[in-house]
Design a protein around this motif. Sequence first.
Motif, PDB file in Angstrom:
ATOM      1  N   ASP A   1       6.983 -22.490  92.408  1.00  0.00           N
ATOM      2  CA  ASP A   1       8.224 -21.719  92.443  1.00  0.00           C
ATOM      3  C   ASP A   1       9.447 -22.478  92.944  1.00  0.00           C
ATOM      4  OD1 ASP A   1       6.832 -19.753  91.279  1.00  0.00           O
ATOM      5  OD2 ASP A   1       7.161 -18.246  92.814  1.00  0.00           O
TER       6      ASP A   1
ATOM      7  N   ARG B   1      11.976 -15.674  88.992  1.00  0.00           N
ATOM      8  CA  ARG B   1      11.299 -15.036  87.864  1.00  0.00           C
ATOM      9  C   ARG B   1      12.123 -15.104  86.575  1.00  0.00           C
ATOM     10  NH1 ARG B   1       9.308  -9.222  89.581  1.00  0.00           N
ATOM     11  NH2 ARG B   1       8.267  -9.327  87.551  1.00  0.00           N
TER      12      ARG B   1
ATOM     13  N   THR C   1       5.672 -20.452  84.152  1.00  0.00           N
ATOM     14  CA  THR C   1       4.452 -19.709  83.897  1.00  0.00           C
ATOM     15  C   THR C   1       4.772 -18.295  83.395  1.00  0.00           C
ATOM     16  OG1 THR C   1       4.350 -18.929  86.173  1.00  0.00           O
ATOM     17  CG2 THR C   1       3.211 -20.984  85.668  1.00  0.00           C
ATOM     18  N   SER C   2       3.781 -17.660  82.819  1.00  0.00           N
ATOM     19  CA  SER C   2       3.952 -16.291  82.349  1.00  0.00           C
ATOM     20  C   SER C   2       2.787 -15.454  82.842  1.00  0.00           C
ATOM     21  CB  SER C   2       4.005 -16.252  80.817  1.00  0.00           C
ATOM     22  OG  SER C   2       2.823 -16.777  80.255  1.00  0.00           O
TER      23      SER C   2
ATOM     24  N   GLY D   1       0.978 -13.097  86.119  1.00  0.00           N
ATOM     25  CA  GLY D   1       0.571 -13.468  87.466  1.00  0.00           C
ATOM     26  C   GLY D   1       1.728 -13.439  88.444  1.00  0.00           C
TER      27      GLY D   1
ATOM     28  N   LEU E   1       3.111 -16.248  89.987  1.00  0.00           N
ATOM     29  CA  LEU E   1       3.884 -17.486  90.056  1.00  0.00           C
ATOM     30  C   LEU E   1       4.997 -17.502  89.020  1.00  0.00           C
ATOM     31  CD1 LEU E   1       1.013 -20.119  90.427  1.00  0.00           C
ATOM     32  CD2 LEU E   1       2.293 -18.965  92.237  1.00  0.00           C
ATOM     33  N   ASN E   2       6.099 -18.160  89.380  1.00  0.00           N
ATOM     34  CA  ASN E   2       7.216 -18.347  88.453  1.00  0.00           C
ATOM     35  C   ASN E   2       7.180 -19.726  87.815  1.00  0.00           C
ATOM     36  OD1 ASN E   2       8.183 -15.796  89.356  1.00  0.00           O
ATOM     37  ND2 ASN E   2       9.175 -16.804  91.093  1.00  0.00           N
TER      38      ASN E   2
ATOM     39  N   GLU F   1      -4.788 -15.630  83.215  1.00  0.00           N
ATOM     40  CA  GLU F   1      -3.628 -15.355  84.064  1.00  0.00           C
ATOM     41  C   GLU F   1      -2.881 -16.641  84.374  1.00  0.00           C
ATOM     42  OE1 GLU F   1      -3.190 -14.334  88.646  1.00  0.00           O
ATOM     43  OE2 GLU F   1      -4.052 -12.643  87.568  1.00  0.00           O
ATOM     44  N   ASN F   2      -1.564 -16.594  84.276  1.00  0.00           N
ATOM     45  CA  ASN F   2      -0.718 -17.758  84.582  1.00  0.00           C
ATOM     46  C   ASN F   2      -1.148 -19.024  83.844  1.00  0.00           C
ATOM     47  OD1 ASN F   2       0.425 -16.120  86.820  1.00  0.00           O
ATOM     48  ND2 ASN F   2       1.294 -18.083  87.387  1.00  0.00           N
TER      49      ASN F   2
ATOM     50  N   HIS G   1      -4.760 -24.729  84.129  1.00  0.00           N
ATOM     51  CA  HIS G   1      -4.709 -23.938  85.358  1.00  0.00           C
ATOM     52  C   HIS G   1      -5.740 -22.815  85.336  1.00  0.00           C
ATOM     53  CE1 HIS G   1      -2.287 -21.252  88.283  1.00  0.00           C
ATOM     54  NE2 HIS G   1      -2.759 -22.270  88.959  1.00  0.00           N
TER      55      HIS G   1
ATOM     56  N   SER H   1      -6.440 -19.329  87.288  1.00  0.00           N
ATOM     57  CA  SER H   1      -5.893 -18.343  88.212  1.00  0.00           C
ATOM     58  C   SER H   1      -6.501 -17.002  87.870  1.00  0.00           C
ATOM     59  CB  SER H   1      -4.362 -18.266  88.090  1.00  0.00           C
ATOM     60  OG  SER H   1      -3.840 -17.284  88.961  1.00  0.00           O
TER      61      SER H   1
ATOM     62  N   TRP I   1      -8.260 -20.258  92.345  1.00  0.00           N
ATOM     63  CA  TRP I   1      -7.127 -20.966  91.751  1.00  0.00           C
ATOM     64  C   TRP I   1      -7.522 -22.437  91.661  1.00  0.00           C
ATOM     65  CZ3 TRP I   1      -6.686 -17.516  95.778  1.00  0.00           C
ATOM     66  CH2 TRP I   1      -5.973 -16.329  95.521  1.00  0.00           C
TER      67      TRP I   1
END
Length: 457
Positions: free
Chosen positions: A64, A68, A97-98, A100, A102-103, A213-214, A230, A232, A256
Amino acid sequence: MQEIRVGKRGWKMYRQEYDVIVAGGGTAGIAAGLSAARAGAHVLLIEKNSYVGGTAASGLPFIDFFNRDGKQITAGIAEELMKRLFQEKAALGHIRTSGGHLNSVTMIDPEWVKITAEEMLLESGCELLYHSFVCGAKVEEDCLKSIVVANKNGLTEFRAGCFIDTTGDGDLAKFSGARYHLGRESDGLCQAMSLLFKLGDVDVERATSLFSENPIPACPVGGDHEYNLHISGKLSKWNDIILKEGIFEHPDHNIWAGTMRENELTYVNTIRVSEKNGADAYELSEAEIEGRRQLKKVIRFLNAYVPGMEKAHITSIPNGIGIRETRRIDGEYILTGEDIIEGRRFDDCIARNGYCIDIHDPKGQGWGVSRIQSEEQSYDIPYRCIVPARIDNLLVAGRCISTTAEALASTRIMPSCMALGQAAGVAASMAADRKLAPRKLDVKSIQTILRGNGALI
């Protein structure tokens, strides 16, 4: 008290008095040492390990830099470090990222963090003293005058015009008599700890395809095509095995993991050690032992049941379990969860953050997040949060700043810690030069320097 002696030709000569002394060489300490030295101060950075980097040197990615909405929130020295790592082919750059919590994620090579951050500090003129830690302080009339450092030479007293506590646990602040809180307000328990580890001989494409996710689609170093780098999510599909074999105490356990290189998971974050105080040497020792006990079970589980990890083996374990929360100093302002959720702005802003409130349950029963609700999807951290309420000649940066337990769950991430360290370094050099207590500095002057050095405030 041990006196520093002149060594033979070629040995490093350390003074016992500096303009600024930084205690702790994690991400906040790196930025603090750099910014103070670049401002012209004679700086000593003291680190307990044999390298700088802290959590970043354990392989945990930077998360991040962005909010967002995809707007960059943190830059300055943190961004400079990422660019240097990218030049060394030791980082993949920022990846949005999309889904989840995290940004963005910035995958890094932990060994190159140690090398690159050290080079940057030495280039700035900052002196480094490894294998050393603060074990005492001398305070006169609520003003910190000197610190006591323990290492192979014994006990040595160091003096400075201003000190910065970037130990993570607020060790120097505690020894100085600063007021602080430990853990959450209701019972004093701290967020669960995690022992990270690196795995080799992993079919990363196959293993990460199990988790949606993410996703982080990118081509790893050494690879020839993009795929998700990744992991997650939860280990829910293996709940029966996890509970039957006693791998974890609760179902739906989180995992993670991620990489920037082919055939390895640079970090895996799934071990959870709860109800331990990482600021207590005895409990911390117990946590380290428990973390490795869990690790033995985890690697056998991954080998036996997770596709793509049949041949995985441990290639490294960081020098210390990952600690999310211990002491938080009482500063001139205490940042709250409400400040974060509402995205509050402050006139004395020295850092911004776009990360959610991310709490790993102190009793080990999962985690949860609360997102920033403001239009700008970020919040300010005021200068008053790094100034102890009653001790002069001391600043703090990193996860031991002045917050509630809830707010700490957002401010503790590495980009935020580096932004705070950069601000503390500027302020400390200014305080030492002008012989002023940090609380008496003109914050607008600090902000002007920070903006000129690329900080986003």
